[in-house]
Scaffold this motif. Structure first.
Motif, PDB file in Angstrom:
ATOM      1  N   ARG A 242       0.834  -1.201   0.000  1.00  0.00           N
ATOM      2  CA  ARG A 242       0.000   0.000   0.000  1.00  0.00           C
ATOM      3  C   ARG A 242       0.867   1.249   0.000  1.00  0.00           C
ATOM      4  O   ARG A 242       0.579   2.223  -0.708  1.00  0.00           O
ATOM      5  N   GLN A 248      -3.025   1.199  -6.336  1.00  0.00           N
ATOM      6  CA  GLN A 248      -3.485   2.043  -7.434  1.00  0.00           C
ATOM      7  C   GLN A 248      -3.022   1.497  -8.786  1.00  0.00           C
ATOM      8  O   GLN A 248      -3.774   1.512  -9.766  1.00  0.00           O
ATOM      9  N   SER A 279      -8.157   0.906   1.914  1.00  0.00           N
ATOM     10  CA  SER A 279      -7.940   0.277   0.610  1.00  0.00           C
ATOM     11  C   SER A 279      -9.214   0.279  -0.219  1.00  0.00           C
ATOM     12  O   SER A 279      -9.174   0.468  -1.443  1.00  0.00           O
ATOM     13  N   SER A 282      -9.534   3.636  -1.677  1.00  0.00           N
ATOM     14  CA  SER A 282      -8.546   3.834  -2.742  1.00  0.00           C
ATOM     15  C   SER A 282      -9.009   3.168  -4.033  1.00  0.00           C
ATOM     16  O   SER A 282      -8.856   3.726  -5.128  1.00  0.00           O
TER      17      SER A 282
END
Length: 793
Positions: A242, A248, A279, A282
């Motif tokens: 992460r 991403q 997460s 994201s």
């Protein structure tokens, strides 16, 4: 995770075609490689330049064996045996001989590989730090070849310096061949726990994340499979990935077209998103939900669909992701896969739809999904049934069309069967009862649903659930359903005969005792909660159900026999406005009979009822006024005149606050004045003389999210409507909108008033009351606690 991470270590590689070590005899005979030390005339690698040394080392690794001592084993004959038996003996010895040969060759090759790695690794480590890119490339290629063999692979794992050099080069070079070789080496090492640990300690995750942007297909495969192995087996790798921005980059890879690559990528995202809200957000920020829905719609590779549905299930727990999935068309796509052959895919789609259902009840054209869910109710799998009833409960909340479809497709019968079979399993019975509660109110088929439950012998099943060991969330749902069933006069007798009133009174007494005990211990404490349910909600629900049942004379007799009137009077002093409202309504109904009105007065109810005339809640003031007038039938004219003045003053204040609009106060005040002129008049005359209020159009309330669902039992109907209609009344929760047959004593021309109300979703309860407006009452709904599934079941 069920995903086989990785690709064969000796495939998907563009390096020179060198034979690899195999286990079968044919491969060993033609493809064995042995390290031969340089001859006396050859120049030592130390005296050569870096480039020459790397070529010399590569030649040493690649030089084949010239002699195979085991190759002559098959030509050895055994003398002294007859010809015929000799052939059969050779056939019998062929397989053991081959196995022995393979075992011996494996031992020889393993030792040779270990010796070779011991000589090459120190030199390779030195050459990886060379400034010449060609030297680095050759050294990386040699190490990659060594990593394909078990013995040399273990030697590499035991060399932290070499792994550190590989990670350093991988994080700095842009040379495609070197990146391919090093990523392949790390991929091979990732199949060993010690290799994962060494790679993680050397900072390999950041270098591998860098490779996720590579245009080379092999490099991408090596990188994603290695990261997948790290996420599965190496502690701390999730946080490191992460931090390195790997999540991403993985989301951006969802647009690629290789289904096997996508399956591993999606599984990595599932590992990262599971039980981690950051997460999940994201993934949402990178457009992940829309891509995942597209994958479910586009591909038919079962493993990819399974991993994608599992990730969607985890994301559907997040409120923001939930809405994004619904907006992207996820409900329709998941519905398609409910009829597939893969049981694990169907199970994940069901759980995901269960989580999405409270945010998708507003969607149109869900007939196909509802029909499939009703079919699932007949399965023997408890998980499928649990999901199906939960989805049905939420989809029938505040959706008239869905209610009608479920009623017409046999949903009521199926839900009753579930309640009868799994009444002791609250996780199934609770949503089933909630769905029945929705189906028995506020849609054109509601009266039919109420009667169907009775005709299908469902009332005994429902009432029986009130017995122990049912938990409080289930009890709360059953109380709401009984209240809806009582809206049909035909159900009065079955509810009463099956002990429904007796059980409601017992439940009311028990919940009230818990509330009083909590107040005695801590007067300023919050509501008394048991198993996540506020006992004040149970009190309100039970009194509301008894309030509706009290329209029936036989039910009033049972309520009186169970000594509930003193408790109703005591509840008038409650600090909860909703409880006061339903208690006043129940006393108003009980006061229809002179005997019960005298019993109410004997409990000193006149004082609190008179005080409630000043209440800002119009429902409470109306009920209190009606109860007082029924109690004053045999009082002196002077007493009744003073009461009339007090009521007129109170209702005038309500009129002024209402802005001049027509309200129940207007109607009640006019009826009051007319009654004063008539003298003693019966309830029917009182109702018939009231002028009808303006008719409001029938409206379905909008669907609200589970955080803001409010309003259960009030709406602005006054006591005259309660005497002439089985429709909207204050004092209950989750009321019905359909018109009911008027009880005895109602005039034929009595009006029916339908008011806007919220319904009770199976998901979410905040405990906040919906603010009444436009003459409506503030009503607190009774709902079940929110349930989500952020687990891999």
């Amino acid at each position: 995770s069920g995903i086989q991470s990785g690709i064969p270590s000796d495939t998907e590689d563009d390096s020179p075609a060198l034979p690899s070590v195999g286990n079968n005899a044919a491969t060993v005979a033609s493809s064995d490689w042995r390290y031969r030390p340089p001859s006396a005339s050859s120049t030592s690698s130390r005296g050569l330049g870096p480039s020459a040394a790397s070529h010399s080392m590569y030649a040493a690794v690649a030089e084949p064996y010239q002699d195979d001592p085991m190759s002559r084993m098959s030509s050895v004959s055994i003398p002294g045996t007859p010809a015929e038996p000799a052939a059969s003996s050779m056939q019998r010895l062929a397989e053991p001989s081959a196995m022995l040969r393979n075992a011996v060759m494996s031992i020889i090759n393993y030792q040779d590989d270990a010796d070779l790695a011991g000589r090459v690794i120190p030199e390779a480590t030195r050459l990886l730090g060379d400034g010449d890119p060609n030297v680095v490339k050759q050294a990386a290629l040699v190490v990659h070849e060594l990593s394909k063999r078990e013995a040399s692979r273990h030697a590499i794992i035991g060399s932290p310096a070499l792994i550190g050099g590989l990670v350093h080069v991988l994080g700095t070079t842009n040379e495609p061949d070197a990146m391919r070789s090093i990523s392949g080496t790390l991929h091979n090492l990732s199949h060993h726990r010690q290799g994962l640990s060494s790679m993680y300690k050397a900072g390999g995750i950041a270098a591998l994340v860098r490779l996720l942007g590579s245009p080379v297909e092999n490099v991408l495969f090596y990188a994603i499979t290695t990261l997948h192995n790290l996420l599965l087996h190496q502690e701390g790798s999730k946080m490191s990935l992460r931090i390195a921005g790997g999540l991403q980059k993985m989301v951006s890879l969802l647009s690629r077209g290789n289904p096997k690559f996508l399956a591993i990528t999606v599984d990595c995202l599932h590992i990262l998103a599971y039980a981690n809200q950051e997460s999940k957000l994201s993934i949402l920020g990178c457009g992940g939900p829309a891509e995942l829905v597209r994958i479910m719609k586009t591909y038919n590779y079962e493993k990819l669909l399974w991993t994608t549905s599992r990730l969607l299930k985890v994301l559907s727990v997040c409120l923001m992701n939930k809405q994004a999935i619904v907006d992207a068309g996820g409900v329709g796509v998941l519905t398609v896969h409910l009829t597939g052959r893969s049981s694990r895919l169907v199970q994940n789609c069901l759980w995901c739809l269960r989580n999405l259902s409270d945010a998708s009840s507003h969607l149109p054209n869900q007939q196909h999904l509802l029909q499939i869910l009703i079919q699932f109710l007949s399965l023997d799998d408890p998980n499928s049934v649990t999901c199906a009833v939960g989805i049905l409960s939420n989809l029938t909340c505040n959706n008239i069309q869905n209610k009608v479809v479920v009623c017409q497709c046999g949903g009521i019968e199926a839900l009753l069967r579930i309640c009868a079979q799994t009444g002791n399993r609250d996780e199934i019975a609770e949503p089933a009862v909630c769905a029945l509660r929705h189906l028995t109110s506020r849609h054109p088929e509601a009266e039919m649903a109420q009667n169907t439950i009775r005709l299908q012998y469902g009332i005994p099943i429902i009432v029986k659930i009130l017995d122990p060991p049912s938990k409080w969330p289930l009890l709360k749902a059953v109380v709401g359903l009984i209240r809806n069933l009582a809206l049909s006069p035909h159900n009065y007798q079955p509810i009463r005969q099956n002990g429904g009133i007796h059980r409601l009174c017992q439940l009311l007494s028990k919940a009230h005792e818990m509330v009083q005990r909590r107040l005695a211990l801590a007067p300023d404490a919050g509501p008394a909660r048991v198993e996540g349910v506020q006992m004040e909600e149970i009190v309100e629900g039970c009194v509301g159900a008894l309030h509706v049942l009290a329209r029936d004379p036989g039910s009033r007799a049972d309520i009186r026999a169970l000594n509930c009137i003193p408790l109703f009077v005591q509840l008038l002093y409650s600090s909860h406005e909703n409880i006061v409202r339903v208690a006043a309504g129940a006393l108003c109904e009980m006061a229809q009979d002179k005997e019960y009105a005298d019993a109410i007065e004997a409990e000193n109810a006149a004082a609190p009822l008179t005080e409630l005339l000043q209440s800002r809640n119009e429902g409470i003031a109306t009920y209190a006024a009606a109860a007082l007038f029924r109690m004053s039938e045999d009082k002196s004219q002077d007493y009744r005149t003073r009461l009339s003045v007090e009521l007129t003053s109170s209702l005038a204040r309500t009129d002024s606050a209402g802005g001049g609009q027509w309200s129940e106060s207007d109607m009640f005040a006019q009826s009051l004045r007319h009654r004063q002129g008539l003298g003693r008049a019966g309830p029917a005359t009182f109702a018939q003389q009231a002028p009808p209020p303006p008719q409001a159009p029938f409206q379905q309330s909008p669907v609200h999210s589970h955080h803001h669902i409010g309003g259960g039992g009030g709406g602005g109907a006054g006591i005259m409507q309660r005497q002439t209609s089985g429709g909207q009344i204050p004092g209950g929760f989750n009321p019905s909108f359909q018109a009911q047959q008027p009880p005895s004593g109602a005039g034929p021309g009595a009006p029916h008033a339908f008011q806007h109300q919220q319904e009770l979703s199976f998901d979410g309860f905040t405990g906040s009351a919906a603010a009444g407006g436009g003459g409506g009452f503030a009503v607190e709904s009774m709902q079940t606690d929110q349930k989500y599934f952020d687990t891999d079941l």
